[in-house]
Design a protein around this motif. Structure first.
Motif, PDB file in Angstrom:
ATOM      1  N   GLU A  58       9.559   8.694  11.400  1.00 41.62           N
ATOM      2  CA  GLU A  58       9.942   9.439  10.180  1.00 41.62           C
ATOM      3  C   GLU A  58       9.366   9.239   9.014  1.00 41.62           C
ATOM      4  O   GLU A  58       8.934  10.172   8.169  1.00 41.62           O
ATOM      5  N   ALA A  59       8.918   7.886   8.795  1.00 41.36           N
ATOM      6  CA  ALA A  59       7.980   7.382   7.537  1.00 41.36           C
ATOM      7  C   ALA A  59       6.798   8.175   7.953  1.00 41.36           C
ATOM      8  O   ALA A  59       6.011   8.484   6.807  1.00 41.36           O
ATOM      9  N   ALA A  60       6.044   8.157   9.073  1.00 41.23           N
ATOM     10  CA  ALA A  60       4.871   8.710   9.078  1.00 41.23           C
ATOM     11  C   ALA A  60       4.961  10.366   8.799  1.00 41.23           C
ATOM     12  O   ALA A  60       3.861  10.636   8.088  1.00 41.23           O
ATOM     13  N   LYS A  61       6.126  10.981   9.165  1.00 38.25           N
ATOM     14  CA  LYS A  61       6.178  12.215   8.644  1.00 38.25           C
ATOM     15  C   LYS A  61       6.323  12.554   7.151  1.00 38.25           C
ATOM     16  O   LYS A  61       5.848  13.604   6.810  1.00 38.25           O
ATOM     17  N   LYS A  62       6.771  11.343   6.662  1.00 36.84           N
ATOM     18  CA  LYS A  62       6.567  11.708   4.942  1.00 36.84           C
ATOM     19  C   LYS A  62       5.195  11.658   4.433  1.00 36.84           C
ATOM     20  O   LYS A  62       4.821  12.565   3.449  1.00 36.84           O
ATOM     21  N   TYR A  63       4.276  10.901   5.229  1.00 35.60           N
ATOM     22  CA  TYR A  63       2.865  11.067   4.686  1.00 35.60           C
ATOM     23  C   TYR A  63       2.106  12.066   5.459  1.00 35.60           C
ATOM     24  O   TYR A  63       0.797  12.379   4.943  1.00 35.60           O
ATOM     25  N   ALA A  64       2.466  12.543   6.423  1.00 38.42           N
ATOM     26  CA  ALA A  64       1.792  13.487   7.104  1.00 38.42           C
ATOM     27  C   ALA A  64       2.722  14.673   7.742  1.00 38.42           C
ATOM     28  O   ALA A  64       2.733  14.855   8.801  1.00 38.42           O
ATOM     29  N   THR A 118       0.761  -1.193   0.051  1.00 37.50           N
ATOM     30  CA  THR A 118      -0.152  -0.098  -0.043  1.00 37.50           C
ATOM     31  C   THR A 118       0.783   1.153   0.095  1.00 37.50           C
ATOM     32  O   THR A 118       0.710   2.068  -0.853  1.00 37.50           O
ATOM     33  N   ALA A 119       2.063   1.436   0.869  1.00 40.72           N
ATOM     34  CA  ALA A 119       2.809   2.365   0.753  1.00 40.72           C
ATOM     35  C   ALA A 119       3.367   2.584  -0.645  1.00 40.72           C
ATOM     36  O   ALA A 119       3.417   3.790  -1.002  1.00 40.72           O
ATOM     37  N   ASP A 120       3.737   1.474  -1.166  1.00 40.02           N
ATOM     38  CA  ASP A 120       4.446   1.736  -2.583  1.00 40.02           C
ATOM     39  C   ASP A 120       3.660   2.164  -3.627  1.00 40.02           C
ATOM     40  O   ASP A 120       3.687   3.011  -4.356  1.00 40.02           O
ATOM     41  N   LEU A 121       2.477   1.615  -3.332  1.00 42.67           N
ATOM     42  CA  LEU A 121       1.268   2.106  -4.299  1.00 42.67           C
ATOM     43  C   LEU A 121       0.887   3.640  -4.335  1.00 42.67           C
ATOM     44  O   LEU A 121       0.825   4.337  -5.220  1.00 42.67           O
ATOM     45  N   ILE A 122       0.708   4.109  -2.949  1.00 41.19           N
ATOM     46  CA  ILE A 122       0.505   5.339  -2.591  1.00 41.19           C
ATOM     47  C   ILE A 122       1.604   6.345  -3.304  1.00 41.19           C
ATOM     48  O   ILE A 122       1.562   7.420  -3.791  1.00 41.19           O
ATOM     49  N   ASP A 123       3.033   5.700  -3.057  1.00 42.78           N
ATOM     50  CA  ASP A 123       3.994   6.883  -3.430  1.00 42.78           C
ATOM     51  C   ASP A 123       4.070   6.805  -5.189  1.00 42.78           C
ATOM     52  O   ASP A 123       4.566   7.775  -5.571  1.00 42.78           O
ATOM     53  N   SER A 170      -5.599   8.756   2.045  1.00 44.50           N
ATOM     54  CA  SER A 170      -4.862   7.494   1.956  1.00 44.50           C
ATOM     55  C   SER A 170      -3.568   7.625   2.944  1.00 44.50           C
ATOM     56  O   SER A 170      -3.018   6.708   3.562  1.00 44.50           O
ATOM     57  N   LYS A 171      -2.837   8.827   2.363  1.00 36.97           N
ATOM     58  CA  LYS A 171      -1.644   9.085   3.343  1.00 36.97           C
ATOM     59  C   LYS A 171      -1.983   9.372   4.805  1.00 36.97           C
ATOM     60  O   LYS A 171      -1.026   9.050   5.854  1.00 36.97           O
ATOM     61  N   ARG A 172      -2.894  10.055   5.126  1.00 35.44           N
ATOM     62  CA  ARG A 172      -3.123   9.970   6.511  1.00 35.44           C
ATOM     63  C   ARG A 172      -3.608   8.710   7.229  1.00 35.44           C
ATOM     64  O   ARG A 172      -3.054   8.622   8.275  1.00 35.44           O
ATOM     65  N   CYS A 173      -4.007   7.989   6.564  1.00 33.34           N
ATOM     66  CA  CYS A 173      -4.347   6.541   7.173  1.00 33.34           C
ATOM     67  C   CYS A 173      -3.015   5.929   7.325  1.00 33.34           C
ATOM     68  O   CYS A 173      -2.939   5.509   8.332  1.00 33.34           O
ATOM     69  N   LEU A 174      -2.205   6.009   6.458  1.00 32.22           N
ATOM     70  CA  LEU A 174      -0.990   5.420   6.332  1.00 32.22           C
ATOM     71  C   LEU A 174      -0.055   5.965   7.266  1.00 32.22           C
ATOM     72  O   LEU A 174       0.789   5.204   8.211  1.00 32.22           O
ATOM     73  N   ALA A 175      -0.190   7.181   7.606  1.00 32.68           N
ATOM     74  CA  ALA A 175       0.761   7.829   8.643  1.00 32.68           C
ATOM     75  C   ALA A 175       0.229   7.475   9.910  1.00 32.68           C
ATOM     76  O   ALA A 175       0.933   6.938  10.743  1.00 32.68           O
TER      77      ALA A 175
END
Length: 381
Positions: A160-166, A108-113, A131-136
């Motif tokens: 840090e990964a969460a910060k990428k999406y939020a 899912t992370a790869d798909l969103i990217d 979707s990014k907020r969910c993933l964060a």
């Protein structure tokens, strides 16, 4: 004298419980979709209405079947809805009741990217942001699991990964700062804590944590800057005021400290240490009447403390040396009384004995001079 906080600890020295980001579940009706995605959207709507996980499972089955049926597996709209459904399941079904495979998270992370990088992704920005907020949130949740296991390396990577999406979720900076601090990355921790200071997200504990780290490096200028920035937002915070006052006290910067004294005394009326700090400041600035009053107040609150009693005796001795018309004998008598009392509390304080000797010499009291000289010989030999 360092005035300590009572019942107060900063973030850098304790384990803290930090709340997860609260995510607004956007109504599927707000999304743009074609007729072919009606089954997916309806399933999401049923979940929103009934809060039953089976409808999220139905939405996943529908979107998977649409992508399999499409000759172009990279068709943008369908994959956007795949991201919406998959990220919803990852966020909402934290216990994995739907029995999804472990690799679904990374997929899912790869798909969103990939979707975010597409030129026409702006047409689906609402869906992708959701979707990014969910993933964060999932990354944050996993980060706290790692924290609870004291796996701070993994926790830092997840935050840090969460910060990428939020990137706009400011609280993440506090999580990253806390984890860096646990790992001993103090410069990074201080920067992240300081980044939380100055705006709506300002909390006293963030400023105190940043200032505490800077002080541990001996960088009191940076510590002062962050405290001042925080106090502009939180002018009534007692702990920030006290922290700033302590720095000026330790630096013997009485010209700056004196500006804080009215507020400091107003909120600490029964604090002997604060009264002493204020008295000492006024003493160094030559405001002897204020200093005398506050030394006496400090002694009244704590009659066994050596420092205010010695300083009061020293103050009277200094006044007795001033070129004034009035009789100096009263100041000499007071100096002797308070210095003798200080000597009773701490008999081996050389500074006190040396001043006492000067007082006795001024009075011409040879008997007491001899006693003090003998005591000083014992202590210095």
């Amino acid at each position: 004298m360092q005035v300590k906080h009572k019942n107060k600890k900063t973030m850098q020295g304790r384990k803290i419980v930090l709340p997860l980001l609260i995510m607004l579940f956007i109504a599927p009706s707000a999304f743009c979709q074609s007729e072919v995605l009606k089954g997916v959207v309806n399933s999401l709507a049923f979940y929103k209405q009934k809060k039953e996980l089976k409808y999220l499972g139905s939405a996943k089955n529908s979107v998977d079947s649409l992508i399999k049926a499409s000759p172009d597996s990279l068709e943008l709209e369908r994959n956007v809805y795949k991201a919406v459904v998959y990220s919803s399941i990852l966020y909402i079904d934290s216990l994995n009741s739907l029995k999804q495979p472990v690799q679904m998270f990374q997929q899912t992370a790869d798909l969103i990217d990939r979707l975010q990088a597409k030129r026409k992704s702006y047409k689906y920005q609402v869906e992708l942001d959701y979707s990014k907020r969910c993933l964060a949130n999932v990354y944050i949740r996993k980060g706290f699991v790692a924290l609870n296991m004291s796996d701070f390396v993994a926790a830092l990577q997840l935050f840090e990964a969460a910060k990428k999406y939020a990137p706009d979720f400011k609280q993440l900076a506090a999580y990253i700062a806390f984890t860096n601090n646990k790992l001993g990355n103090l410069h990074a921790a201080a920067r992240y804590y300081e980044s939380m200071v100055g705006g709506d997200s300002t909390k006293a504990e963030y400023a105190e944590a940043a200032a505490g780290i800077y002080k541990s490096f001996g960088d009191t200028l940076s510590a002062l800057n962050v405290l001042k920035k925080a106090r502009k937002v939180l002018p009534g915070d007692k702990s920030l005021l006290l922290d700033e006052a302590n720095i000026y006290t330790n630096r013997k910067d009485y010209n700056q400290l004196v500006n804080l004294l009215p507020a400091l005394l107003d909120i600490n009326t029964n604090n002997a240490d604060i009264a002493f700090v204020a008295a000492n400041c006024y003493d160094h600035l030559g405001q002897y009447n204020k200093a005398e009053s506050l030394y006496l107040r400090s002694i009244e609150l704590n009659s066994s403390a050596y420092d205010p009693i010695f300083n009061l005796g020293l103050l009277y001795f200094k006044q007795s040396k001033l070129p004034r018309d009035k009789d100096k004998s009263q100041d000499e008598t007071r100096a002797a009384q308070w210095l003798e009392r200080a000597n009773e509390i701490s008999p081996n304080e050389v500074d006190c004995l040396q001043v006492l000797k000067l007082v006795y010499e001024q009075e011409g009291n040879q008997n007491q001079i001899n006693k003090v000289n003998n005591k000083l010989k014992q202590l210095t030999n």
